[in-house]
Design a protein around this motif. Sequence first.
Motif, PDB file in Angstrom:
ATOM      1  N   LEU A 106       0.821  -1.211   0.000  1.00  4.95           N
ATOM      2  CA  LEU A 106       0.000   0.000   0.000  1.00  4.95           C
ATOM      3  C   LEU A 106       0.856   1.262   0.000  1.00  4.95           C
ATOM      4  N   ALA A 107       1.907   1.263   0.841  1.00  8.64           N
ATOM      5  CA  ALA A 107       2.704   2.479   1.036  1.00  8.64           C
ATOM      6  C   ALA A 107       3.677   2.737  -0.110  1.00  8.64           C
ATOM      7  N   LEU A 108       4.346   1.679  -0.595  1.00  8.90           N
ATOM      8  CA  LEU A 108       5.411   1.878  -1.588  1.00  8.90           C
ATOM      9  C   LEU A 108       4.911   2.421  -2.924  1.00  8.90           C
ATOM     10  N   PRO A 109       3.871   1.832  -3.549  1.00  7.22           N
ATOM     11  CA  PRO A 109       3.391   2.398  -4.827  1.00  7.22           C
ATOM     12  C   PRO A 109       2.859   3.823  -4.684  1.00  7.22           C
ATOM     13  N   SER A 113       4.623   6.885  -6.644  1.00  7.86           N
ATOM     14  CA  SER A 113       3.871   7.698  -7.606  1.00  7.86           C
ATOM     15  C   SER A 113       3.991   9.181  -7.276  1.00  7.86           C
ATOM     16  N   PHE A 114       3.991   9.531  -5.980  1.00 10.46           N
ATOM     17  CA  PHE A 114       4.185  10.930  -5.585  1.00 10.46           C
ATOM     18  C   PHE A 114       5.561  11.435  -6.001  1.00 10.46           C
ATOM     19  N   LEU A 158       5.772   4.065   7.125  1.00 11.85           N
ATOM     20  CA  LEU A 158       4.322   3.902   7.018  1.00 11.85           C
ATOM     21  C   LEU A 158       3.929   2.438   7.191  1.00 11.85           C
ATOM     22  N   ALA A 159       4.652   1.552   6.496  1.00 12.58           N
ATOM     23  CA  ALA A 159       4.316   0.130   6.525  1.00 12.58           C
ATOM     24  C   ALA A 159       4.593  -0.478   7.895  1.00 12.58           C
ATOM     25  N   VAL A 160       5.758  -0.152   8.475  1.00 14.81           N
ATOM     26  CA  VAL A 160       6.134  -0.736   9.766  1.00 14.81           C
ATOM     27  C   VAL A 160       5.209  -0.246  10.872  1.00 14.81           C
ATOM     28  N   VAL A 212      -4.080   7.616  10.647  1.00 11.35           N
ATOM     29  CA  VAL A 212      -2.701   8.108  10.572  1.00 11.35           C
ATOM     30  C   VAL A 212      -2.091   7.781   9.217  1.00 11.35           C
ATOM     31  N   PHE A 213      -2.328   6.568   8.719  1.00 10.04           N
ATOM     32  CA  PHE A 213      -1.790   6.160   7.416  1.00 10.04           C
ATOM     33  C   PHE A 213      -2.318   7.078   6.310  1.00 10.04           C
TER      34      PHE A 213
END
Length: 225
Positions: A106-109, A113-114, A158-160, A212-213
């Motif tokens: 979820l976080a990496l793509p 993209s940003f 974000l992921a952790v 928060v995410f």
Amino acid sequence: MMTNLFSTFDPSTNILNLSLNWMSTFIGLLMIPMSFWMIPSRFTMIWINMIITLHKEFKTLLGSFNHKGSTFIFISLFSFILFNNFMGLFPYIYTSSSHMSMTLSLALPLWLSFMIFGWINHTQHMFAHLVPQGTPPILMPFMVCIETISNMIRPGTLAVRLAANMIAGHLLLTLLGNTGPMLNSMLISILIIVQLLLLTLEFAVSIIQSYVFAILSTLYSSEVI
């Protein structure tokens, strides 16, 4: 013991090499369309009010880049993570958001993209963002390195953050639950009350972490403009 404890977070049940535990991610897709065919209930009105509140907040955070529909991606992200966190509170349902493979996908793509959008369309702004305003010239190389590293670890944090918070609560509930057979009736009553309090806390954590995410994703997107 540790192997058995962490195996509750391992998607090992499969048919034809397809994990059944990850099916909890898609259960909501079977339930959500039903609300569109019913007379608006209190639950529907609460959900609509929550979406409107989130839309206003994300609209403020996005600032000048706010266009019609630009907040929907973050509202959808919030709803998706919230549902997966909440489903994991039910017994025998696998918490997909407790795995790094889920949170990082979820976080990496999103972050990538940003970054691609920012460096292609606003290159000068992205370079300027690496050096905070008012930095002494002698510290500029160090600030560029620090800002670059802090920018690159954003999807990881974000992921952790999401995975660790979901795992921590479930581990605590599991560890306390395993002590039940060794306790007397008085202590078991206290244990049940503590478990209910922890479950309430986990319910709040599932909402807070999804919020928060989504908020941090919105803030990261607003920085590339």
